[in-house]
Design an enzyme around this catalytic site. Structure first.
Site, PDB file in Angstrom:
ATOM      1  CE  LYS A   1      -3.471   2.472   2.673  1.00 42.81           C
ATOM      2  NZ  LYS A   1      -4.258   2.489   3.902  1.00 42.81           N
TER       3      LYS A   1
ATOM      4  CD  GLN B   1      -4.881   9.406  -4.974  1.00 42.63           C
ATOM      5  OE1 GLN B   1      -5.454   9.363  -3.901  1.00 42.63           O
ATOM      6  NE2 GLN B   1      -3.935  10.271  -5.228  1.00 42.63           N
TER       7      GLN B   1
ATOM      8  CG  PHE C   1      -0.238   6.199  -9.733  1.00 40.84           C
ATOM      9  CD1 PHE C   1       0.335   7.348 -10.255  1.00 40.84           C
ATOM     10  CD2 PHE C   1       0.580   5.152  -9.373  1.00 40.84           C
ATOM     11  CE1 PHE C   1       1.713   7.452 -10.394  1.00 40.84           C
ATOM     12  CE2 PHE C   1       1.951   5.248  -9.505  1.00 40.84           C
ATOM     13  CZ  PHE C   1       2.524   6.397 -10.012  1.00 40.84           C
TER      14      PHE C   1
END
Length: 127
Positions: free
Chosen positions: A49, A88, A92
């Protein structure tokens, strides 16, 4: 949880790399996405993460200023709600050259051009 030990551990780990870490980090730009995430995850306190959401943008040369982070966060929360962070990250990753090549060409660009109002009432073009 105290993150200071991870910062110190990461600094020590980077200093032990050839070139004090700068060369090692630069070399990650030549790897496939999963290899980059795996390599970054070897640093203390860095998992998939953290590698994906915070370190990959820096490796790609994107400077995340506080104002930019705030505007992006507001836009994603507005559109995706509780899934904003996940969305997001996926968007990305989809923009990375190694991953973009895996997408069908009709996903490469969108022609959506919407104007929206920001929190303070300014108009923001969707491009």
């Amino acid at each position: 949880m105290c993150r200071a030990k991870y910062v110190v551990g990461t600094v020590n780990a980077l200093q032990s790399k050839p070139g004090g870490g700068a060369e090692w980090l630069a070399s990650l730009r030549n790897l496939d996405l999963q290899e980059v995430i795996d390599a970054l995850s070897t640093l203390p306190g860095v998992g998939p993460k953290i590698a994906t959401r915070y370190l990959l943008p820096e490796l790609a040369g994107v400077r995340l200023t506080p104002k930019l982070c705030s505007r992006v966060a507001e836009a994603f929360v507005s559109k995706y709600g509780k899934y904003a962070g996940w969305a997001q990250t996926l968007l990305f990753i989809a923009e990375l050259p190694s991953q973009k090549a895996l997408l069908p060409s009709h996903f490469w660009s969108t022609k959506e051009n919407k104007s929206t109002k920001t929190k303070n009432g300014e108009m923001c073009n969707g491009n």
